[in-house]
Design a protein around this motif. Structure first.
Motif, PDB file in Angstrom:
ATOM      1  N   GLY A  39       0.820  -1.207   0.000  1.00  0.00           N
ATOM      2  CA  GLY A  39       0.000   0.000   0.000  1.00  0.00           C
ATOM      3  C   GLY A  39       0.851   1.253   0.000  1.00  0.00           C
ATOM      4  O   GLY A  39       0.535   2.236  -0.684  1.00  0.00           O
ATOM      5  N   TYR A  40       1.947   1.221   0.770  1.00  0.00           N
ATOM      6  CA  TYR A  40       2.865   2.368   0.800  1.00  0.00           C
ATOM      7  C   TYR A  40       3.461   2.599  -0.587  1.00  0.00           C
ATOM      8  O   TYR A  40       3.492   3.736  -1.078  1.00  0.00           O
ATOM      9  N   MET A  41       3.927   1.528  -1.208  1.00  0.00           N
ATOM     10  CA  MET A  41       4.556   1.663  -2.527  1.00  0.00           C
ATOM     11  C   MET A  41       3.566   2.191  -3.558  1.00  0.00           C
ATOM     12  O   MET A  41       3.888   3.099  -4.339  1.00  0.00           O
ATOM     13  N   VAL A  42       2.365   1.629  -3.564  1.00  0.00           N
ATOM     14  CA  VAL A  42       1.348   2.089  -4.518  1.00  0.00           C
ATOM     15  C   VAL A  42       0.999   3.549  -4.255  1.00  0.00           C
ATOM     16  O   VAL A  42       0.883   4.357  -5.184  1.00  0.00           O
ATOM     17  N   SER A  43       0.843   3.910  -2.985  1.00  0.00           N
ATOM     18  CA  SER A  43       0.444   5.269  -2.625  1.00  0.00           C
ATOM     19  C   SER A  43       1.500   6.294  -3.015  1.00  0.00           C
ATOM     20  O   SER A  43       1.186   7.345  -3.584  1.00  0.00           O
ATOM     21  N   THR A  44       2.760   5.992  -2.734  1.00  0.00           N
ATOM     22  CA  THR A  44       3.817   6.959  -3.048  1.00  0.00           C
ATOM     23  C   THR A  44       4.005   7.101  -4.559  1.00  0.00           C
ATOM     24  O   THR A  44       4.271   8.200  -5.059  1.00  0.00           O
ATOM     25  N   LEU A  45       3.825   6.008  -5.300  1.00  0.00           N
ATOM     26  CA  LEU A  45       3.926   6.087  -6.762  1.00  0.00           C
ATOM     27  C   LEU A  45       2.769   6.887  -7.357  1.00  0.00           C
ATOM     28  O   LEU A  45       2.974   7.726  -8.237  1.00  0.00           O
ATOM     29  N   ILE A  46       1.567   6.632  -6.862  1.00  0.00           N
ATOM     30  CA  ILE A  46       0.405   7.370  -7.379  1.00  0.00           C
ATOM     31  C   ILE A  46       0.515   8.852  -7.034  1.00  0.00           C
ATOM     32  O   ILE A  46       0.207   9.712  -7.871  1.00  0.00           O
ATOM     33  N   GLU A  47       0.976   9.156  -5.826  1.00  0.00           N
ATOM     34  CA  GLU A  47       1.158  10.564  -5.466  1.00  0.00           C
ATOM     35  C   GLU A  47       2.138  11.241  -6.407  1.00  0.00           C
ATOM     36  O   GLU A  47       1.887  12.350  -6.899  1.00  0.00           O
ATOM     37  N   SER A  48       3.250  10.593  -6.666  1.00  0.00           N
ATOM     38  CA  SER A  48       4.268  11.164  -7.545  1.00  0.00           C
ATOM     39  C   SER A  48       3.720  11.409  -8.952  1.00  0.00           C
ATOM     40  O   SER A  48       3.891  12.484  -9.524  1.00  0.00           O
ATOM     41  N   ILE A  49       3.027  10.421  -9.495  1.00  0.00           N
ATOM     42  CA  ILE A  49       2.525  10.522 -10.867  1.00  0.00           C
ATOM     43  C   ILE A  49       1.415  11.563 -10.981  1.00  0.00           C
ATOM     44  O   ILE A  49       1.433  12.420 -11.879  1.00  0.00           O
ATOM     45  N   LEU A  50       0.438  11.522 -10.066  1.00  0.00           N
ATOM     46  CA  LEU A  50      -0.683  12.466 -10.148  1.00  0.00           C
ATOM     47  C   LEU A  50      -0.240  13.894  -9.857  1.00  0.00           C
ATOM     48  O   LEU A  50      -0.762  14.841 -10.453  1.00  0.00           O
ATOM     49  N   HIS A  51       0.710  14.037  -8.947  1.00  0.00           N
ATOM     50  CA  HIS A  51       1.225  15.379  -8.659  1.00  0.00           C
ATOM     51  C   HIS A  51       1.877  15.965  -9.909  1.00  0.00           C
ATOM     52  O   HIS A  51       1.665  17.136 -10.249  1.00  0.00           O
ATOM     53  N   GLN A  52       2.640  15.145 -10.606  1.00  0.00           N
ATOM     54  CA  GLN A  52       3.311  15.617 -11.818  1.00  0.00           C
ATOM     55  C   GLN A  52       2.330  15.848 -12.961  1.00  0.00           C
ATOM     56  O   GLN A  52       2.409  16.867 -13.661  1.00  0.00           O
ATOM     57  N   CYS A  71      10.180  18.345 -10.454  1.00  0.00           N
ATOM     58  CA  CYS A  71      10.843  17.206  -9.812  1.00  0.00           C
ATOM     59  C   CYS A  71      10.325  17.094  -8.375  1.00  0.00           C
ATOM     60  O   CYS A  71       9.645  17.982  -7.876  1.00  0.00           O
ATOM     61  N   ASN A  72      10.674  15.986  -7.703  1.00  0.00           N
ATOM     62  CA  ASN A  72      10.401  15.799  -6.268  1.00  0.00           C
ATOM     63  C   ASN A  72       8.942  16.057  -5.916  1.00  0.00           C
ATOM     64  O   ASN A  72       8.597  16.948  -5.141  1.00  0.00           O
ATOM     65  N   PHE A  73       8.069  15.230  -6.466  1.00  0.00           N
ATOM     66  CA  PHE A  73       6.634  15.434  -6.303  1.00  0.00           C
ATOM     67  C   PHE A  73       6.075  14.813  -5.026  1.00  0.00           C
ATOM     68  O   PHE A  73       4.953  15.121  -4.638  1.00  0.00           O
ATOM     69  N   ASN A  74       6.812  13.939  -4.394  1.00  0.00           N
ATOM     70  CA  ASN A  74       6.314  13.236  -3.213  1.00  0.00           C
ATOM     71  C   ASN A  74       6.434  14.020  -1.921  1.00  0.00           C
ATOM     72  O   ASN A  74       7.415  14.729  -1.698  1.00  0.00           O
ATOM     73  N   LEU A  75       5.418  13.851  -1.039  1.00  0.00           N
ATOM     74  CA  LEU A  75       5.624  14.074   0.388  1.00  0.00           C
ATOM     75  C   LEU A  75       5.827  12.714   1.050  1.00  0.00           C
ATOM     76  O   LEU A  75       6.661  12.568   1.934  1.00  0.00           O
ATOM     77  N   LEU A  76       5.047  11.731   0.622  1.00  0.00           N
ATOM     78  CA  LEU A  76       5.275  10.363   1.066  1.00  0.00           C
ATOM     79  C   LEU A  76       6.464   9.836   0.269  1.00  0.00           C
ATOM     80  O   LEU A  76       6.338   9.483  -0.901  1.00  0.00           O
ATOM     81  N   LEU A  77       7.610   9.824   0.898  1.00  0.00           N
ATOM     82  CA  LEU A  77       8.867   9.593   0.184  1.00  0.00           C
ATOM     83  C   LEU A  77       8.929   8.212  -0.473  1.00  0.00           C
ATOM     84  O   LEU A  77       8.410   7.235   0.060  1.00  0.00           O
ATOM     85  N   GLY A  78       9.579   8.168  -1.616  1.00  0.00           N
ATOM     86  CA  GLY A  78       9.853   6.890  -2.259  1.00  0.00           C
ATOM     87  C   GLY A  78       9.451   6.825  -3.720  1.00  0.00           C
ATOM     88  O   GLY A  78      10.191   6.293  -4.545  1.00  0.00           O
ATOM     89  N   GLY A  79       8.298   7.351  -4.065  1.00  0.00           N
ATOM     90  CA  GLY A  79       7.798   7.224  -5.433  1.00  0.00           C
ATOM     91  C   GLY A  79       8.679   7.893  -6.465  1.00  0.00           C
ATOM     92  O   GLY A  79       8.945   7.329  -7.529  1.00  0.00           O
TER      93      GLY A  79
END
Length: 248
Positions: A17-30, A198-206
């Motif tokens: 869930g963490y991995m999916v969440s951080t990836l989705i945050e990164s992609i949608l933020h961008q 760049c650096n779209f995450n707050l939940l680090l990792g994505g």
């Protein structure tokens, strides 16, 4: 045996869930919150269909990045005159402008910002509770709340000198503000505000995962301005020190 199985389901569900969440945050933020101008112009041609994206982009990219924190990373408004001028602009936008003001000028989640974070997970969580063990689905669901929680409750403190953040935050949040995870968030987010793309995450990792994937399939290392995950330069770090932001 049951304890081992339960622990495996909970830990596995949370990590995935963490991995999916951080990836989705990164992609949608961008792709939405900081979408390229060309994309936004396309949305504007069909506002009835893309209203949620248009509003999310305006709240974040225009208001949070362009209309506030113009002086520096820790100063949302230079004076009351600057705030009042923006209030007039937002008043002309009606309901959405009022939502932005309630979100303290897009430094917290409100309205469409909340929907952008939540909508992608609703069908996934519903499916998981149908096909997977409840402990796995429950842990996965908990992990997917981390990104909106950070954006709503922690993001404001990323934009304060660290001593001020410690002084103003509730006791429970202060404990998190003293962690190395939060200090890494500050470094990561400062670079996002300076360079934006760049650096779209707050939940680090994505961002790191996406950049690592790109590096794996690329013959040459991308220049800093083309990296999804970008480290602060020596100049960036010196600027952060002057603003009272912790380094490590």
């Amino acid at each position: 045996m049951y304890f081992f199985y339960a622990a495996l389901m909970i830990v596995g569900g949370f990590l995935i869930g963490y991995m999916v969440s951080t990836l989705i945050e990164s992609i949608l933020h961008q792709k939405i919150s900081d979408a390229p101008k060309k994309t936004v112009n396309f949305w504007m041609r069909y506002p009835r269909f893309f209203a949620i994206f248009i509003n999310a982009n305006y709240s974040h990219h225009v208001i949070h990045h362009r209309k506030t924190f113009r002086k520096n990373y820790v100063t949302q408004f230079e004076d009351d005159q600057e705030r009042n001028a923006l209030d007039k602009v937002l008043a002309a936008r009606g309901t959405h402008g009022n939502i932005i003001r309630k979100s303290h000028y897009a430094i917290k989640l409100q309205g469409t910002g909340v929907l952008v974070f939540i909508l992608p997970f609703i069908p996934v969580i519903a499916l998981l509770f149908t096909i997977s063990p409840p402990m796995f689905a429950g842990a996965f669901s908990v992990a997917t709340t981390l990104s909106p929680l950070l954006n709503n409750f922690i993001h404001p403190y990323l934009h304060m000198p660290h001593e001020e953040a410690i002084r103003r935050a509730p006791k429970g949040i202060v404990l998190f503000l003293k962690t190395s995870y939060f200090r890494k968030m500050i470094r990561h987010h400062y670079v996002h505000h300076k360079y934006v793309a760049c650096n779209f995450n707050l939940l680090l990792g994505g961002d790191w995962l996406r950049q690592s994937f790109r590096n794996f399939f690329s013959r040459r290392e991308a220049a800093p301005k083309h990296r999804v995950n970008r480290l602060p330069s020596a100049t960036d770090e010196e600027e952060m020190r002057k603003l009272g932001l912790p380094m490590y």
